[in-house]
Design a protein around this motif. Structure first.
Motif, PDB file in Angstrom:
ATOM      1  N   SER A 140      20.124 -10.352  16.476  1.00 56.69           N
ATOM      2  CA  SER A 140      20.205 -10.396  15.021  1.00 56.69           C
ATOM      3  C   SER A 140      19.664  -9.094  14.449  1.00 56.69           C
ATOM      4  N   GLY A 141      20.350  -8.580  13.444  1.00 54.88           N
ATOM      5  CA  GLY A 141      19.898  -7.347  12.814  1.00 54.88           C
ATOM      6  C   GLY A 141      19.054  -7.561  11.576  1.00 54.88           C
ATOM      7  N   ILE A 142      18.771  -8.813  11.212  1.00 54.05           N
ATOM      8  CA  ILE A 142      18.109  -9.091   9.942  1.00 54.05           C
ATOM      9  C   ILE A 142      16.724  -8.443   9.868  1.00 54.05           C
ATOM     10  N   GLY A 143      15.949  -8.525  10.947  1.00 58.07           N
ATOM     11  CA  GLY A 143      14.611  -7.943  10.924  1.00 58.07           C
ATOM     12  C   GLY A 143      14.633  -6.439  10.744  1.00 58.07           C
ATOM     13  N   VAL A 144      15.542  -5.758  11.435  1.00 55.69           N
ATOM     14  CA  VAL A 144      15.635  -4.295  11.345  1.00 55.69           C
ATOM     15  C   VAL A 144      16.207  -3.880   9.994  1.00 55.69           C
ATOM     16  N   LEU A 145      17.271  -4.529   9.560  1.00 52.80           N
ATOM     17  CA  LEU A 145      17.880  -4.201   8.271  1.00 52.80           C
ATOM     18  C   LEU A 145      16.930  -4.521   7.121  1.00 52.80           C
ATOM     19  N   GLY A 146      16.187  -5.631   7.245  1.00 49.08           N
ATOM     20  CA  GLY A 146      15.215  -5.980   6.228  1.00 49.08           C
ATOM     21  C   GLY A 146      14.078  -4.990   6.161  1.00 49.08           C
ATOM     22  N   PHE A 147      13.693  -4.428   7.302  1.00 46.48           N
ATOM     23  CA  PHE A 147      12.676  -3.382   7.336  1.00 46.48           C
ATOM     24  C   PHE A 147      13.123  -2.180   6.505  1.00 46.48           C
TER      25      PHE A 147
END
Length: 342
Positions: A140-147
């Motif tokens: 999932s890219g949510i953590g990186v994109l949210g950062f």
């Protein structure tokens, strides 16, 4: 986020504030069209991770953390030294959420350490490059994109060997300022992680393409329009149905639609009384109810606490969405004068 490649003064300190995220659901765990997973997520302005980095005579890892988190930081430093710079640094963790609670603490911690390291020593790097180096964002890219940017996010899932790295950002909507998020967490439980998570995913039956199509339909025609128009009703309906569908799929390995029956009881009680988008973040045990405003949130908080009265391991809090990513700033010790920000 592109961190500037300018080395700071020898006595400088870099401080990173990385926000927590809620993982609101996968779109297609079985890759029925060739791309696995795809994610919906929300960055929240609470339960984040804060770290500080300074040059040191030898690598040091300080602050309040678990043994597993200390080991994670040591591995990050080993990889960062090999890729960028042998200069030793001291990392101090000043705040981090409870691990494996559904708030993305592992990605927060890794990216915070990586960002502090490269900013301190003057190396240019993006969050995606750091995530790839440090082993984050593969599913999932949510953590990186949210950062990077905060908000309500949709990623496209990993595309496989042809385009390795963090899944692409497909959509971002600012989260309405008036909306509130009730978090309900079971502090006696941990979400699946590591080898246990891999075994659980491998044990699941294929996810039907019809259900994946339904989830995408809910996302495109209810959830995203709802947040874009600041209309909670379709947003809440779509999100709750999406969560119920994906929760039923994961139920055989997490013990139910929710990992914690106590969290489920609290959130079902909230949804029975008011319009709310409810569900579980990632593998839990943190659940959420998204409501229209602060008054609704106070009512939801009272309902959740009533539903779990006498259950000391349940923690309920109200948070807001966060429409910005992490902050990375350098200061000169001991005067703490700000010299840069990214």
């Amino acid at each position: 986020m592109q961190l500037p490649g300018r080395r700071l003064q020898p006595d400088a300190c870099v401080m990173v504030d990385a926000p927590a995220r809620l993982h609101l659901g996968f779109l297609d765990p079985n890759a029925s069209l060739g791309r696995a997973f795809g994610s919906l997520g929300l960055v929240i302005d609470s339960a984040g991770t804060q770290v500080e980095a300074r040059r040191a005579a030898h690598d040091q890892i300080e602050g309040t953390m678990t043994d597993a988190e200390r080991e994670r930081i040591a591995i990050c430093l080993e990889r960062l030294h090999a890729a960028y710079d042998p200069t030793p640094v001291a990392i101090e963790v000043t705040r981090t959420p409870r691990a494996h609670s559904g708030l993305g603490s592992g990605t927060q911690l890794s990216l915070a350490v990586g960002s502090a390291f490269v900013r301190l020593l003057g190396h240019a790097a993006t969050s995606a490059e750091l995530a790839s180096l440090l082993g984050r964002g593969a599913r999932s890219g949510i953590g990186v994109l949210g950062f990077d940017c905060g908000g309500l996010l949709v990623d496209g899932g990993p595309s496989g060997d042809l385009h390795p790295g963090v899944p692409p950002l497909l959509a971002r909507q600012p989260f309405p300022d008036s909306w509130r998020v009730l978090l309900v967490s079971d502090n006696a439980r941990e979400g699946l992680h590591g080898a246990e998570e891999r075994r659980g995913l491998a044990a699941l039956a294929p996810f039907p393409q019809k259900l994946a199509a339904h989830l995408c339909h809910l996302l495109l025609m209810k959830i995203l329009p709802g947040v874009a128009e600041r209309n909670l009703v379709p947003f809440a309906q779509g999100l709750t149905e999406m969560q119920q569908t994906i929760g039923e799929y994961f139920a055989p390995v997490q013990g139910g639609v929710f990992a914690s029956p106590d969290v489920e009881r609290a959130l079902r009680a909230v949804a029975a009384e008011r319009t709310a988008g409810i569900g579980q973040s990632s593998w839990g045990p943190t659940g959420f109810a998204i409501v229209a405003d602060a008054r609704e949130a106070e009512g939801a908080l009272a309902t959740a606490r009533d539903a779990t009265r006498g259950v000391p391991h349940i923690e309920c809090t109200i948070v807001t969405g966060r429409n910005r990513g992490a902050t990375v700033r350098g200061v000169v010790a001991p005067q703490q004068q700000r010299i840069d920000a990214a």
